[in-house]
Scaffold this motif. Sequence first.
Motif, PDB file in Angstrom:
ATOM      1  N   PHE A 203       0.822  -1.210   0.000  1.00  9.44           N
ATOM      2  CA  PHE A 203       0.000   0.000   0.000  1.00  9.44           C
ATOM      3  C   PHE A 203       0.855   1.260   0.000  1.00  9.44           C
ATOM      4  N   LEU A 204       1.857   1.307   0.873  1.00 11.52           N
ATOM      5  CA  LEU A 204       2.678   2.511   0.973  1.00 11.52           C
ATOM      6  C   LEU A 204       3.474   2.754  -0.308  1.00 11.52           C
ATOM      7  N   LEU A 205       4.121   1.711  -0.804  1.00 15.20           N
ATOM      8  CA  LEU A 205       4.898   1.879  -2.032  1.00 15.20           C
ATOM      9  C   LEU A 205       3.989   2.118  -3.232  1.00 15.20           C
ATOM     10  N   GLY A 206       2.818   1.497  -3.210  1.00 11.34           N
ATOM     11  CA  GLY A 206       1.866   1.742  -4.285  1.00 11.34           C
ATOM     12  C   GLY A 206       1.365   3.171  -4.289  1.00 11.34           C
ATOM     13  N   ALA A 207       1.202   3.759  -3.106  1.00  7.95           N
ATOM     14  CA  ALA A 207       0.788   5.160  -3.026  1.00  7.95           C
ATOM     15  C   ALA A 207       1.863   6.070  -3.613  1.00  7.95           C
ATOM     16  N   PHE A 208       3.131   5.784  -3.313  1.00 10.24           N
ATOM     17  CA  PHE A 208       4.222   6.568  -3.908  1.00 10.24           C
ATOM     18  C   PHE A 208       4.192   6.447  -5.430  1.00 10.24           C
ATOM     19  N   ALA A 209       4.015   5.220  -5.935  1.00 13.83           N
ATOM     20  CA  ALA A 209       4.003   5.010  -7.382  1.00 13.83           C
ATOM     21  C   ALA A 209       2.835   5.751  -8.024  1.00 13.83           C
ATOM     22  N   SER A 210       1.674   5.735  -7.375  1.00 13.52           N
ATOM     23  CA  SER A 210       0.520   6.459  -7.905  1.00 13.52           C
ATOM     24  C   SER A 210       0.784   7.956  -7.933  1.00 13.52           C
ATOM     25  N   ALA A 211       1.474   8.452  -6.920  1.00 11.76           N
ATOM     26  CA  ALA A 211       1.805   9.877  -6.895  1.00 11.76           C
ATOM     27  C   ALA A 211       2.743  10.234  -8.047  1.00 11.76           C
ATOM     28  N   PHE A 212       3.730   9.400  -8.313  1.00 15.22           N
ATOM     29  CA  PHE A 212       4.606   9.621  -9.456  1.00 15.22           C
ATOM     30  C   PHE A 212       3.797   9.660 -10.754  1.00 15.22           C
ATOM     31  N   PHE A 213       2.915   8.685 -10.913  1.00 11.71           N
ATOM     32  CA  PHE A 213       2.098   8.598 -12.121  1.00 11.71           C
ATOM     33  C   PHE A 213       1.252   9.858 -12.289  1.00 11.71           C
ATOM     34  N   LEU A 214       0.605  10.296 -11.214  1.00 16.91           N
ATOM     35  CA  LEU A 214      -0.286  11.452 -11.292  1.00 16.91           C
ATOM     36  C   LEU A 214       0.491  12.741 -11.554  1.00 16.91           C
ATOM     37  N   TYR A 215       1.649  12.875 -10.955  1.00 17.04           N
ATOM     38  CA  TYR A 215       2.467  14.069 -11.184  1.00 17.04           C
ATOM     39  C   TYR A 215       2.950  14.094 -12.637  1.00 17.04           C
TER      40      TYR A 215
END
Length: 523
Positions: A203-215
């Motif tokens: 969950f935590l690493l997936g949230a970081f990855a989603s933030a990268f994608f969205l940015y």
Amino acid sequence: MSGASWTVLAQGSVPAPEVDYGAIGAMLVVFAGACLGVLVEAFFPRHVRWSSQVALTLLTLGAAGVTFGWYVGRSAAPVTTLSGTLAIDRPTLFLWGTLIALALGAVLLIADRSVEPGGSFVAQAAIRPGTVQDRAQAATSGMQTEIFPLTLFALGGMMVFCAANDLLTMFVALEVLSLPLYLMCGLARRRRLLSQEAAVKYFLLGAFASAFFLYGLALLYGYAGSVKLSAIAEATAGNDRSDSLLYVGLGLLVVGLLFKGSVGPFHTWTPDVYQGAPTPVTAFMAACTKVAAFGGIVRVLNVAFKASSWEWRGVLWAVAIASMVIGAVLGLTQTDIKRMIAYSSVAHAGFLLVGSIALTEQGRSGTLFYLLAYGFTTLAAFGIVSLVRDGNGEATHLSQWAGLAKRSPLTAAVFTFLLLALAGIPLTSGFVGKFVVFTAAVDDGMAPLVVVAVVASAIAAFFYLRVVVLMYFSEPATDGPTVTVPGVFTTVAITLGVLVTLLLGVYPAVALDWAGPGLAFAP
């Protein structure tokens, strides 16, 4: 609102989006089944939920398969629907068919209650696994049946992800497929703390990855003025804007995609999650998530960024090399069978990336075939892993697999065949998959990258063969694990994976013809 405004709306100044229900019928069936599964959990008594959820989930996948087959037989022309947000073309249809078939095998593993009494999923977190209370709970309350609608929601998100024709739709689909997986990883009946730790890490690493994608999405919108892949392609073909937004946005976007595909060095979640998650969930993630992730990667690179490939291809060369080396070398050091397969998936992600950056029809078709072959082999391999057990549950330490061929010759033989397929030995689907991907890469001028891939394949073959030698040429421990007789569901899932692995190795044309000529993306 004034009467004039109502009149304007009534006259249709804001047209409703055109929806081709036939094209997206299979996806709608999956989401409808997931919603019905939620209602089953809310209104059905506990003692009938398992049978109801299994029947509903299998019926949903069967209906999705029939709807999919009907559409494929009726129309082959690529279409875009829902205001151009979804592209239903040959690559999408190939990936959808692959996902539905793999999900069927994964659901059978998830539904099995004979290998693990009461199922692999805990119903009440307060009971410690392995205790008398835990066994009593398994007999009375059964498994956590919310796993079935969660699986369908994740599958629906994967189908949208493969077909997304703009980055915003792709981001929403990424979250829809990821959030159920975070929950599913933490539901193991045994090794519960390890399972919950894996879920938190994911969950935590997936949230970081989603933030990268969205940015990255936001920066690309600033560059192209649109999130549609076709509009980004037009912008990259030539304009007077600064390329800084393009480079940074593409880099951040690709990080998010590579994370979901377990591509090194963005793979750090993979070994822990594969080891900690319930093995049926690990099988589902390893097979289906890989298909969805690389389906999205192939579409984004081929549709949106093909014109600027000379700017990013060198970077992805380095990423592919890193993934292959990390997976092959670190796989040699593993002593847990699930972690070993996890690092194997990192190496395979590097091989898949080689095909993905070969921006040719052969590269696309080879990558899609590789996804099909790898998915069924991995699904069956994790089905075998779930059968080898001791008093604490699954026996995943390699030392516990010593002499397994003397305890269960059939299990050892099937697992050997699957390991040889992962290693890319001829007469298996793994060999054909690597051959078509590497051939496409050589034809596209990437011969040095293929040389690295072949060396990495040779290194990775060592830790597959190490397990084979351990099973056949070592003496079993007196207190070693036993091989559980699989139930009908697990038997069907393993048999399906083995047969597809053999069929695609002996007669690959059955899939290559579908993934071959004319594999173009919808405009």
